[in-house]
Design an enzyme around this catalytic site. Structure first.
Site, PDB file in Angstrom:
ATOM      1  N   HIS A  82       0.857  -1.192   0.000  1.00 21.39           N
ATOM      2  CA  HIS A  82       0.000   0.000   0.000  1.00 21.39           C
ATOM      3  C   HIS A  82       0.891   1.239   0.000  1.00 21.39           C
ATOM      4  O   HIS A  82       1.846   1.319   0.775  1.00 21.39           O
ATOM      5  CB  HIS A  82      -0.904   0.026   1.238  1.00 21.39           C
ATOM      6  CG  HIS A  82      -1.724   1.277   1.309  1.00 21.39           C
ATOM      7  ND1 HIS A  82      -2.877   1.440   0.577  1.00 21.39           N
ATOM      8  CD2 HIS A  82      -1.538   2.452   1.977  1.00 21.39           C
ATOM      9  CE1 HIS A  82      -3.382   2.635   0.810  1.00 21.39           C
ATOM     10  NE2 HIS A  82      -2.592   3.280   1.651  1.00 21.39           N
ATOM     11  N   ASP A 161     -15.083   2.163   7.308  1.00 19.58           N
ATOM     12  CA  ASP A 161     -14.088   3.137   6.853  1.00 19.58           C
ATOM     13  C   ASP A 161     -14.668   4.081   5.810  1.00 19.58           C
ATOM     14  O   ASP A 161     -14.359   5.266   5.795  1.00 19.58           O
ATOM     15  CB  ASP A 161     -12.856   2.426   6.281  1.00 19.58           C
ATOM     16  CG  ASP A 161     -11.869   3.450   5.740  1.00 19.58           C
ATOM     17  OD1 ASP A 161     -11.392   4.266   6.554  1.00 19.58           O
ATOM     18  OD2 ASP A 161     -11.622   3.477   4.529  1.00 19.58           O
ATOM     19  N   ARG A 168     -14.781  12.292   8.006  1.00 21.57           N
ATOM     20  CA  ARG A 168     -13.513  12.974   8.327  1.00 21.57           C
ATOM     21  C   ARG A 168     -13.195  14.055   7.314  1.00 21.57           C
ATOM     22  O   ARG A 168     -12.676  15.118   7.644  1.00 21.57           O
ATOM     23  CB  ARG A 168     -12.376  11.943   8.389  1.00 21.57           C
ATOM     24  CG  ARG A 168     -12.455  11.048   9.612  1.00 21.57           C
ATOM     25  CD  ARG A 168     -11.522   9.850   9.477  1.00 21.57           C
ATOM     26  NE  ARG A 168     -10.151  10.250   9.224  1.00 21.57           N
ATOM     27  CZ  ARG A 168      -9.276   9.527   8.526  1.00 21.57           C
ATOM     28  NH1 ARG A 168      -9.607   8.363   8.022  1.00 21.57           N
ATOM     29  NH2 ARG A 168      -8.055   9.963   8.329  1.00 21.57           N
ATOM     30  N   SER A 183      -7.700   3.513   9.116  1.00 24.77           N
ATOM     31  CA  SER A 183      -8.405   3.520   7.836  1.00 24.77           C
ATOM     32  C   SER A 183      -7.672   2.614   6.828  1.00 24.77           C
ATOM     33  O   SER A 183      -8.275   1.725   6.207  1.00 24.77           O
ATOM     34  CB  SER A 183      -8.471   4.965   7.331  1.00 24.77           C
ATOM     35  OG  SER A 183      -8.809   5.032   5.984  1.00 24.77           O
ATOM     36  N   LYS A 187      -8.818  -1.604   5.701  1.00 18.85           N
ATOM     37  CA  LYS A 187      -9.099  -2.017   4.309  1.00 18.85           C
ATOM     38  C   LYS A 187      -8.123  -3.080   3.838  1.00 18.85           C
ATOM     39  O   LYS A 187      -8.491  -4.050   3.187  1.00 18.85           O
ATOM     40  CB  LYS A 187      -8.989  -0.798   3.381  1.00 18.85           C
ATOM     41  CG  LYS A 187     -10.179   0.120   3.463  1.00 18.85           C
ATOM     42  CD  LYS A 187     -10.032   1.305   2.547  1.00 18.85           C
ATOM     43  CE  LYS A 187      -8.934   2.235   2.992  1.00 18.85           C
ATOM     44  NZ  LYS A 187      -9.154   3.650   2.781  1.00 18.85           N
TER      45      LYS A 187
END
Ligand code: URA
Length: 434
Positions: A82, A161, A168, A183, A187
């Site tokens: 990621h 999320d 947010r 968050s 995921k």
């Protein structure tokens, strides 16, 4: 449960019980907790943070708010990467097929671009026919048989999320390390992976503007992973200038194809190789990191990584012909060179401004609802530290309308600073955490 008590508890800096954190996430996902109370709670977290044990429970509750993929029937190490996002960051397009060619299983669920940052899904969708909306069943099948699947977030994965992020976004609580970490990790862990490698970007084009915050974010995510027995590694990498040379969807696919052939820019190739070495290492498949890296280079040079990419394009409905004929990708109507106004050395290229310039051209979205033009973007011929002469092109702008070109040019003029000092290129990989 009286949620106002939980808001007060957090506001006053006290840690919450596991059951209280779970109740907040469950009630919010189900629509039983109103936005105004969750907004107040998030603001309390913004100021009072969360302890590591609270964050682990909070993240786990988010992760279990929806479907958690079960990849246990798939043989092999399931590892994903990621990136916290940047400009010109097309690493996933090269990394996923390369890692699959190296024997890993890569279940990659990616996002779209917003604002100055690009998104993997938008890049993939510039390949004619490529469908990022595969069913979960088909996705699992692709990971099993081809070693990778490249899809978008489904509504079923970590729905907490999705709701929290939207809230947010409008309550000034995005820039909060525990909330960002939970968050991302909720995921990613819902993908059913065994382990994860993070590319935490730092610099003008990144979420994290300084190395200390980037390290803190990385360590927070590593700790969350450890709490769930999922080893996580992180590289802290430079995003003070765009990565590679291309910014814009089709243009980034073209650069990814060059890199998959072993002919890509040095910075992009290096970051990708290092991240895949981390993926192999975290999966226990790289006894010797130098050897692993040399092997990965050979998978680029001998066409194995390109073959993996060609096969996944075909399996997801795309035209694999793009791999040998990039002219099949959408392109902009016009191109123009953007020239240096003086002799000198490029001192800086503000990545965020470059990303916004590409967005002005139509390569990115100002709001989630915007459509994008896959063909437009920028291709740099010079990067930080390169010498230029007055009138020499620094980059080529690919555009479709003149008004957006003028806006982009204005941004680029301010974003690129030319000075007299020679400049040694700063390191690409700033730190490695595990
Ligand atoms: N990316 C995410 O997925 N979540 C955040 O909170 C920030 C960036």
């Amino acid at each position: 449960m009286r949620f106002v008590e939980l808001i007060r508890k957090k506001r006053d800096g006290h840690p919450l019980e596991d059951s209280e954190l779970q109740a907040l996430i469950e009630a919010y996902t189900e629509g039983d907790l109103p936005d105004y109370q969750m907004a107040a709670f998030l603001m309390a977290v913004y100021y009072k943070s969360m302890e590591a044990t609270e964050l682990a429970v909070w993240t786990e509750a988010m992760l279990h708010s929806g479907q958690v993929l079960d990849l246990s029937d798939i043989d092999g190490a399931k590892v994903d990467k990621h990136s916290t996002g940047g400009v010109g960051d097309k690493v996933s397009l090269i990394l996923a097929p390369l890692a699959a060619a190296a024997g890993l299983k890569v279940p990659m669920i990616s996002g779209r671009g917003l604002g100055h940052t690009g998104g993997t899904l938008d890049k993939l969708e510039s390949i004619p026919g490529f469908d990022v909306n595969q069913s979960v069943q088909r996705f699992i099948e692709l990971v099993d048989t081809l070693g990778l699947g490249l899809i978008g977030q489904t509504g079923e994965i970590a729905p907490a999320d999705k709701k929290l992020y939207a809230l947010r976004d409008v309550t000034a609580t995005v820039e909060c390390i525990p909330l960002i970490a939970s968050s991302i990790m909720s995921k990613k862990l819902a993908e059913g992976i065994d382990s994860l490698v993070l590319d935490v970007k730092v610099g003008s084009g990144a979420f994290m503007k300084n190395v200390d915050r980037a390290r803190k974010l990385a360590q927070t995510m590593i700790d969350i992973g450890a709490s769930m027995d999922r080893p996580v590694r992180a590289l802290i990498t430079d995003m003070d200038q765009p990565l590679g040379r291309a910014v814009g969807n089709s243009l980034e696919v073209i650069e990814s194809l060059e890199t998959l052939r072993g002919e890509g820019p040095e910075d992009l190739t290096e970051i990708t190789l290092e991240l895949v070495v981390e993926m192999l290492d975290v999966a226990g498949k790289a006894d010797d990191r130098d050897e692993a890296k040399a092997h990965l280079r050979s998978l680029l040079d001998d066409g194995s990584a390109m073959e993996a990419f060609t096969r996944i394009i075909e399996a997801q409905g795309g035209d694999p012909g793009v791999c040998t004929d990039p002219s099949l990708l959408p392109s902009a109507d016009y191109t123009v060179e953007f020239e240096a106004l003086r002799d000198g050395v490029i001192q800086s290229i503000d990545a965020q401004e470059v990303g916004i310039a590409a967005m002005e051209l139509g390569a990115g979205r100002r709001t989630k609802e915007d459509t994008i033009d896959h063909g437009v973007g920028l291709v740099f011929q010079k990067k930080r530290g390169d010498e230029v002469s007055s009138g020499e092109p620094i980059l080529v702008i690919h555009y479709s309308d003149r008004q957006s070109l003028d806006l982009a040019k204005k941004r680029l003029r301010a974003a690129i600073v030319i000075g007299d000092q020679p400049l040694k290129a700063p390191p690409l990989i700033l730190d490695r955490l595990q």
